[in-house]
Scaffold this motif. Sequence first.
Motif, PDB file in Angstrom:
ATOM      1  N   ALA A 174       0.842  -1.191   0.000  1.00  0.00           N
ATOM      2  CA  ALA A 174       0.000   0.000   0.000  1.00  0.00           C
ATOM      3  C   ALA A 174       0.881   1.245   0.000  1.00  0.00           C
ATOM      4  O   ALA A 174       2.088   1.184   0.259  1.00  0.00           O
ATOM      5  N   ALA A 175       0.258   2.368  -0.305  1.00  0.00           N
ATOM      6  CA  ALA A 175       0.995   3.629  -0.230  1.00  0.00           C
ATOM      7  C   ALA A 175       1.513   3.812   1.192  1.00  0.00           C
ATOM      8  O   ALA A 175       0.802   3.538   2.164  1.00  0.00           O
ATOM      9  N   PRO A 176       2.749   4.235   1.340  1.00  0.00           N
ATOM     10  CA  PRO A 176       3.317   4.328   2.692  1.00  0.00           C
ATOM     11  C   PRO A 176       2.617   5.382   3.551  1.00  0.00           C
ATOM     12  O   PRO A 176       2.153   6.410   3.062  1.00  0.00           O
ATOM     13  N   ASP A 177       2.537   5.090   4.832  1.00  0.00           N
ATOM     14  CA  ASP A 177       2.035   6.053   5.805  1.00  0.00           C
ATOM     15  C   ASP A 177       2.926   7.297   5.761  1.00  0.00           C
ATOM     16  O   ASP A 177       4.136   7.205   5.554  1.00  0.00           O
ATOM     17  N   THR A 178       2.322   8.455   5.978  1.00  0.00           N
ATOM     18  CA  THR A 178       3.101   9.697   5.916  1.00  0.00           C
ATOM     19  C   THR A 178       4.213   9.741   6.953  1.00  0.00           C
ATOM     20  O   THR A 178       5.217  10.435   6.778  1.00  0.00           O
ATOM     21  N   ARG A 179       4.056   8.961   8.034  1.00  0.00           N
ATOM     22  CA  ARG A 179       5.084   8.929   9.071  1.00  0.00           C
ATOM     23  C   ARG A 179       6.316   8.141   8.630  1.00  0.00           C
ATOM     24  O   ARG A 179       7.336   8.120   9.342  1.00  0.00           O
ATOM     25  N   CYS A 180       6.212   7.487   7.454  1.00  0.00           N
ATOM     26  CA  CYS A 180       7.336   6.689   6.942  1.00  0.00           C
ATOM     27  C   CYS A 180       8.208   7.440   5.951  1.00  0.00           C
ATOM     28  O   CYS A 180       9.196   6.886   5.442  1.00  0.00           O
ATOM     29  N   LEU A 181       7.879   8.684   5.668  1.00  0.00           N
ATOM     30  CA  LEU A 181       8.528   9.384   4.563  1.00  0.00           C
ATOM     31  C   LEU A 181       9.827  10.061   4.924  1.00  0.00           C
ATOM     32  O   LEU A 181      10.489  10.638   4.055  1.00  0.00           O
ATOM     33  N   THR A 182      10.224  10.019   6.182  1.00  0.00           N
ATOM     34  CA  THR A 182      11.507  10.609   6.583  1.00  0.00           C
ATOM     35  C   THR A 182      12.291   9.604   7.409  1.00  0.00           C
ATOM     36  O   THR A 182      11.709   8.805   8.171  1.00  0.00           O
ATOM     37  N   GLY A 183      13.612   9.635   7.254  1.00  0.00           N
ATOM     38  CA  GLY A 183      14.473   8.776   8.053  1.00  0.00           C
ATOM     39  C   GLY A 183      14.489   7.330   7.581  1.00  0.00           C
ATOM     40  O   GLY A 183      14.040   6.983   6.484  1.00  0.00           O
ATOM     41  N   ARG A 184      15.002   6.464   8.464  1.00  0.00           N
ATOM     42  CA  ARG A 184      15.102   5.027   8.202  1.00  0.00           C
ATOM     43  C   ARG A 184      13.929   4.352   8.908  1.00  0.00           C
ATOM     44  O   ARG A 184      13.841   4.394  10.135  1.00  0.00           O
ATOM     45  N   VAL A 185      13.040   3.711   8.154  1.00  0.00           N
ATOM     46  CA  VAL A 185      11.771   3.257   8.716  1.00  0.00           C
ATOM     47  C   VAL A 185      11.416   1.852   8.235  1.00  0.00           C
ATOM     48  O   VAL A 185      11.519   1.544   7.043  1.00  0.00           O
ATOM     49  N   LEU A 186      10.968   0.996   9.180  1.00  0.00           N
ATOM     50  CA  LEU A 186      10.259  -0.239   8.848  1.00  0.00           C
ATOM     51  C   LEU A 186       8.782   0.137   8.795  1.00  0.00           C
ATOM     52  O   LEU A 186       8.141   0.297   9.835  1.00  0.00           O
ATOM     53  N   CYS A 187       8.259   0.317   7.569  1.00  0.00           N
ATOM     54  CA  CYS A 187       6.891   0.792   7.372  1.00  0.00           C
ATOM     55  C   CYS A 187       5.990  -0.416   7.116  1.00  0.00           C
ATOM     56  O   CYS A 187       6.038  -1.018   6.029  1.00  0.00           O
ATOM     57  N   ILE A 188       5.147  -0.779   8.093  1.00  0.00           N
ATOM     58  CA  ILE A 188       4.367  -2.024   8.067  1.00  0.00           C
ATOM     59  C   ILE A 188       2.888  -1.691   7.942  1.00  0.00           C
ATOM     60  O   ILE A 188       2.358  -0.901   8.729  1.00  0.00           O
ATOM     61  N   ASP A 189       2.238  -2.317   6.927  1.00  0.00           N
ATOM     62  CA  ASP A 189       0.825  -2.055   6.664  1.00  0.00           C
ATOM     63  C   ASP A 189       0.022  -3.332   6.870  1.00  0.00           C
ATOM     64  O   ASP A 189       0.275  -4.342   6.197  1.00  0.00           O
ATOM     65  N   LYS A 190      -0.945  -3.301   7.797  1.00  0.00           N
ATOM     66  CA  LYS A 190      -1.731  -4.494   8.105  1.00  0.00           C
ATOM     67  C   LYS A 190      -2.728  -4.837   6.994  1.00  0.00           C
ATOM     68  O   LYS A 190      -3.077  -6.003   6.821  1.00  0.00           O
ATOM     69  N   THR A 191      -3.221  -3.836   6.275  1.00  0.00           N
ATOM     70  CA  THR A 191      -4.224  -4.097   5.248  1.00  0.00           C
ATOM     71  C   THR A 191      -3.626  -4.853   4.058  1.00  0.00           C
ATOM     72  O   THR A 191      -4.181  -5.863   3.598  1.00  0.00           O
ATOM     73  N   SER A 192      -2.503  -4.383   3.555  1.00  0.00           N
ATOM     74  CA  SER A 192      -1.861  -5.059   2.421  1.00  0.00           C
ATOM     75  C   SER A 192      -0.931  -6.178   2.867  1.00  0.00           C
ATOM     76  O   SER A 192      -0.441  -6.951   2.034  1.00  0.00           O
ATOM     77  N   ARG A 193      -0.696  -6.259   4.205  1.00  0.00           N
ATOM     78  CA  ARG A 193       0.179  -7.283   4.793  1.00  0.00           C
ATOM     79  C   ARG A 193       1.565  -7.240   4.139  1.00  0.00           C
ATOM     80  O   ARG A 193       2.093  -8.240   3.672  1.00  0.00           O
ATOM     81  N   THR A 194       2.122  -6.049   4.161  1.00  0.00           N
ATOM     82  CA  THR A 194       3.455  -5.842   3.588  1.00  0.00           C
ATOM     83  C   THR A 194       4.314  -5.013   4.527  1.00  0.00           C
ATOM     84  O   THR A 194       3.817  -4.267   5.375  1.00  0.00           O
ATOM     85  N   LEU A 195       5.616  -5.177   4.365  1.00  0.00           N
ATOM     86  CA  LEU A 195       6.609  -4.396   5.098  1.00  0.00           C
ATOM     87  C   LEU A 195       7.494  -3.718   4.066  1.00  0.00           C
ATOM     88  O   LEU A 195       8.074  -4.378   3.201  1.00  0.00           O
TER      89      LEU A 195
END
Length: 297
Positions: A174-195
Amino acid sequence: MRITGRPAALLASAAAFTAFAALAGCTVQPQDPDAKRGLPVRIQLPSSPAPAPTGMAGTKPTTTPSTSPPRATVPAPDTPTAPPAPPPRVLWAHGSSGPEVRELQARLRQVGWLSAAPTGTYGPRTEQAVRGFQGKRGLPPTGRLDTVTWQRLLAMTHRPSHWELYLMGGQPAAAPDTRCLTGRVLCIDKTSRTLRWMIDGRTVDTLSVRFGTQYTPTREGVFKVYWKSRHHVSTLYHSAMPYAMFFSGGQAVHYSADFAARGYAGGSHGCVNVRDEAGIARLFAQVKVGDKVVISR
């Protein structure tokens, strides 16, 4: 005795002819009976020599030397050579990700060169599968997907269905959460079940994940990696948690052999499970303690 009349004329004519024959190089045969009777003699002219037969054994053909000057040899113009064909263009290689890579993986599964489910990430397993496919068909075994290899694979496979592309429940990120757009991030989405592993808004890697069950849900929010344990074993459930990266209490992102075997038929005790062992190993090597973890739906 003097001869008069016609006999005398004949003798005179014969004498004159004989003299002419002598001057012409002819000879009179003395045995000719006509000569004895005073009649005109037959003159035998010398016969011309017969031409020598040609093409017979023992004879040498007579050649007349040519008086014309030798013809100058004109060199043939150089034949233009075609330029060498350009090398195949590389489409995807180790580190590539996206729907095209997922389709590649699904097609490799169709011909038996890949056993793992498509992940959309070009990792070591995909590279090894491409290398094997190339070597089997006499292509340079580079492990990189080039135009020639792709055309050969397309000719041997069919367009993957949705189930083949998203085997075991994986979905496009899924499109990344806005909180994932800066820095080094493990961006995890439960709906699309992706990291997504992201650095300054750029997606570096994408992995399929599963979460805790209804009674042991995975927490949502913003966290930080506070501990990494390569060969961790749960002290509570006594289960292996390789490549564990803890972010909240006992919850961590880690590899799950159960997830790799059963897919979404199972669930965790609150951890974020990864089924791609090579992918989690790659991720574990890059993530540092203190990196951000964002879990949303």
